[in-house]
Design a protein around this motif. Structure first.
Motif, PDB file in Angstrom:
ATOM      1  N   LEU A 253       0.830  -1.205   0.000  1.00 11.15           N
ATOM      2  CA  LEU A 253       0.000   0.000   0.000  1.00 11.15           C
ATOM      3  C   LEU A 253       0.867   1.258   0.000  1.00 11.15           C
ATOM      4  CD1 LEU A 253      -2.762  -0.961   2.597  1.00 11.15           C
ATOM      5  CD2 LEU A 253      -3.063  -0.684   0.137  1.00 11.15           C
ATOM      6  N   ILE A 254       1.965   1.203   0.720  1.00  6.27           N
ATOM      7  CA  ILE A 254       2.833   2.371   0.825  1.00  6.27           C
ATOM      8  C   ILE A 254       3.803   2.455  -0.358  1.00  6.27           C
ATOM      9  CG2 ILE A 254       4.666   3.441   2.204  1.00  6.27           C
ATOM     10  CD1 ILE A 254       3.108   2.313   4.671  1.00  6.27           C
ATOM     11  N   LEU A 255       4.534   1.376  -0.599  1.00  8.43           N
ATOM     12  CA  LEU A 255       5.592   1.417  -1.599  1.00  8.43           C
ATOM     13  C   LEU A 255       5.079   1.381  -3.041  1.00  8.43           C
ATOM     14  CD1 LEU A 255       8.084  -1.008   0.170  1.00  8.43           C
ATOM     15  CD2 LEU A 255       8.153   1.502   0.136  1.00  8.43           C
ATOM     16  N   ASP A 256       4.087   0.552  -3.311  1.00  9.25           N
ATOM     17  CA  ASP A 256       3.588   0.419  -4.682  1.00  9.25           C
ATOM     18  C   ASP A 256       2.410   1.355  -4.968  1.00  9.25           C
ATOM     19  OD1 ASP A 256       5.499  -1.559  -4.939  1.00  9.25           O
ATOM     20  OD2 ASP A 256       4.067  -3.217  -4.832  1.00  9.25           O
ATOM     21  N   ASP A 257       1.440   1.367  -4.073  1.00 12.04           N
ATOM     22  CA  ASP A 257       0.238   2.172  -4.295  1.00 12.04           C
ATOM     23  C   ASP A 257       0.425   3.639  -3.902  1.00 12.04           C
ATOM     24  OD1 ASP A 257      -0.836  -0.248  -5.075  1.00 12.04           O
ATOM     25  OD2 ASP A 257      -2.026  -0.513  -3.250  1.00 12.04           O
ATOM     26  N   ARG A 258       1.509   3.927  -3.181  1.00 13.38           N
ATOM     27  CA  ARG A 258       1.883   5.300  -2.782  1.00 13.38           C
ATOM     28  C   ARG A 258       0.834   5.957  -1.873  1.00 13.38           C
ATOM     29  NH1 ARG A 258       6.351   6.424  -2.346  1.00 13.38           N
ATOM     30  NH2 ARG A 258       6.223   8.578  -2.972  1.00 13.38           N
ATOM     31  N   HIS A 259       0.364   5.159  -0.905  1.00  9.58           N
ATOM     32  CA  HIS A 259      -0.551   5.678   0.108  1.00  9.58           C
ATOM     33  C   HIS A 259       0.152   5.695   1.458  1.00  9.58           C
ATOM     34  CE1 HIS A 259      -3.748   4.388  -2.816  1.00  9.58           C
ATOM     35  NE2 HIS A 259      -4.077   5.633  -2.548  1.00  9.58           N
ATOM     36  N   GLY A 260      -0.141   6.696   2.248  1.00 10.24           N
ATOM     37  CA  GLY A 260       0.359   6.764   3.612  1.00 10.24           C
ATOM     38  C   GLY A 260      -0.801   6.644   4.579  1.00 10.24           C
ATOM     39  N   PHE A 261      -0.469   6.347   5.827  1.00 16.57           N
ATOM     40  CA  PHE A 261      -1.494   6.178   6.865  1.00 16.57           C
ATOM     41  C   PHE A 261      -1.045   6.898   8.137  1.00 16.57           C
ATOM     42  CE2 PHE A 261      -1.872   2.749   3.894  1.00 16.57           C
ATOM     43  CZ  PHE A 261      -3.234   2.681   3.663  1.00 16.57           C
ATOM     44  N   PRO A 262      -0.888   8.223   8.068  1.00 16.71           N
ATOM     45  CA  PRO A 262      -0.421   8.941   9.260  1.00 16.71           C
ATOM     46  C   PRO A 262      -1.475   8.941  10.362  1.00 16.71           C
ATOM     47  CG  PRO A 262      -1.123  10.494   7.595  1.00 16.71           C
ATOM     48  CD  PRO A 262      -1.180   9.126   6.961  1.00 16.71           C
ATOM     49  N   PHE A 263      -0.981   8.987  11.598  1.00 20.66           N
ATOM     50  CA  PHE A 263      -1.884   9.159  12.733  1.00 20.66           C
ATOM     51  C   PHE A 263      -2.273  10.630  12.788  1.00 20.66           C
ATOM     52  CE2 PHE A 263       0.687   5.480  14.207  1.00 20.66           C
ATOM     53  CZ  PHE A 263      -0.342   4.556  14.218  1.00 20.66           C
ATOM     54  N   VAL A 264      -3.566  10.893  12.895  1.00 24.07           N
ATOM     55  CA  VAL A 264      -4.035  12.268  13.004  1.00 24.07           C
ATOM     56  C   VAL A 264      -4.500  12.588  14.426  1.00 24.07           C
ATOM     57  CG1 VAL A 264      -4.572  12.465  10.556  1.00 24.07           C
ATOM     58  CG2 VAL A 264      -6.350  11.690  12.134  1.00 24.07           C
ATOM     59  N   HIS A 265      -4.654  11.547  15.221  1.00 27.44           N
ATOM     60  CA  HIS A 265      -5.012  11.753  16.629  1.00 27.44           C
ATOM     61  C   HIS A 265      -4.637  10.497  17.407  1.00 27.44           C
ATOM     62  CE1 HIS A 265      -7.240  13.335  20.057  1.00 27.44           C
ATOM     63  NE2 HIS A 265      -7.661  12.101  20.244  1.00 27.44           N
TER      64      HIS A 265
ATOM     65  N   SER B   2      -2.553  10.341   0.012  1.00 23.07           N
ATOM     66  CA  SER B   2      -1.711  10.153  -1.163  1.00 23.07           C
ATOM     67  C   SER B   2      -0.314  10.636  -0.796  1.00 23.07           C
ATOM     68  CB  SER B   2      -2.245  10.982  -2.338  1.00 23.07           C
ATOM     69  OG  SER B   2      -1.243  11.141  -3.324  1.00 23.07           O
ATOM     70  N   LEU B   3       0.695   9.817  -1.049  1.00 18.07           N
ATOM     71  CA  LEU B   3       2.061  10.255  -0.780  1.00 18.07           C
ATOM     72  C   LEU B   3       2.511  11.308  -1.786  1.00 18.07           C
ATOM     73  CD1 LEU B   3       3.846   6.924   0.222  1.00 18.07           C
ATOM     74  CD2 LEU B   3       2.964   8.740   1.705  1.00 18.07           C
ATOM     75  N   GLU B   4       1.813  11.405  -2.901  1.00 18.01           N
ATOM     76  CA  GLU B   4       2.156  12.400  -3.921  1.00 18.01           C
ATOM     77  C   GLU B   4       1.626  13.781  -3.544  1.00 18.01           C
ATOM     78  OE1 GLU B   4       4.303  11.245  -5.988  1.00 18.01           O
ATOM     79  OE2 GLU B   4       3.904   9.177  -5.435  1.00 18.01           O
ATOM     80  N   THR B   5       0.358  13.838  -3.105  1.00 18.76           N
ATOM     81  CA  THR B   5      -0.279  15.137  -2.832  1.00 18.76           C
ATOM     82  C   THR B   5      -0.304  15.500  -1.354  1.00 18.76           C
ATOM     83  OG1 THR B   5      -2.503  14.208  -2.571  1.00 18.76           O
ATOM     84  CG2 THR B   5      -1.788  14.812  -4.831  1.00 18.76           C
ATOM     85  N   GLN B   6      -0.055  14.507  -0.496  1.00 21.64           N
ATOM     86  CA  GLN B   6      -0.141  14.695   0.953  1.00 21.64           C
ATOM     87  C   GLN B   6      -1.557  15.050   1.421  1.00 21.64           C
ATOM     88  OE1 GLN B   6       2.638  13.984   2.964  1.00 21.64           O
ATOM     89  NE2 GLN B   6       3.328  13.271   0.975  1.00 21.64           N
ATOM     90  N   GLN B   7      -2.558  14.726   0.603  1.00 20.20           N
ATOM     91  CA  GLN B   7      -3.953  14.983   0.934  1.00 20.20           C
ATOM     92  C   GLN B   7      -4.647  13.662   1.247  1.00 20.20           C
ATOM     93  OE1 GLN B   7      -5.355  18.189   1.029  1.00 20.20           O
ATOM     94  NE2 GLN B   7      -3.193  18.734   0.802  1.00 20.20           N
TER      95      GLN B   7
END
Length: 124
Positions: free
Chosen positions: A21-33, A86-91
């Motif tokens: 999900l992170i390396l290939d699909d370029r998605h991140g999963f940051p903690f927001v709370h 999205s790791l590209e847009t950070q949105q």
């Protein structure tokens, strides 16, 4: 500890390779709370069992509860909210339907995050 448990949960319980999900699909999963209550002190060298409970599935976020216990006694309880980005847009991005389906199946399997309903257990 919490992130490691979540990564294992994706792989072992959901059948989704977290690294892909992170390396290939370029998605991140940051903690927001994150909020944690430490109910009983733990000492160095003790190994807590960690239990992951899925609390809520949002448009782009998940709310999970992690309970740390030793010998059946709760030591800590944390509530974490993570958002898919999205790791590209950070949105934030909407959870893909295939992933949402896996979350919903898991939520039905454990019956939610109510008392006595446990999901994946990990060890610290």
């Amino acid at each position: 500890m919490f992130n490691g448990l979540i990564e294992d949960w994706y792989t072992e319980q959901l059948g989704v390779e977290y690294a892909k999900l992170i390396l290939d699909d370029r998605h991140g999963f940051p903690f927001v709370h994150i909020e944690t209550d430490f109910k009983i002190p733990s000492r160095m060298g003790e190994h807590l069992d960690l239990t992951l409970l899925l609390e809520r599935i949002g448009r782009s976020s998940l709310s999970v509860i992690i309970v740390g216990h030793l010998a059946g006694v709760e030591r800590l309880r944390a509530r974490l909210i993570t958002a898919m980005t999205s790791l590209e847009t950070q949105q934030s991005v909407e959870l893909p339907s295939a992933l949402r389906d896996r979350f919903e199946t898991y939520l039905k399997l454990i019956g939610g995050a109510g008392p006595g309903r446990f999901g994946l257990k990990g060890e610290t």
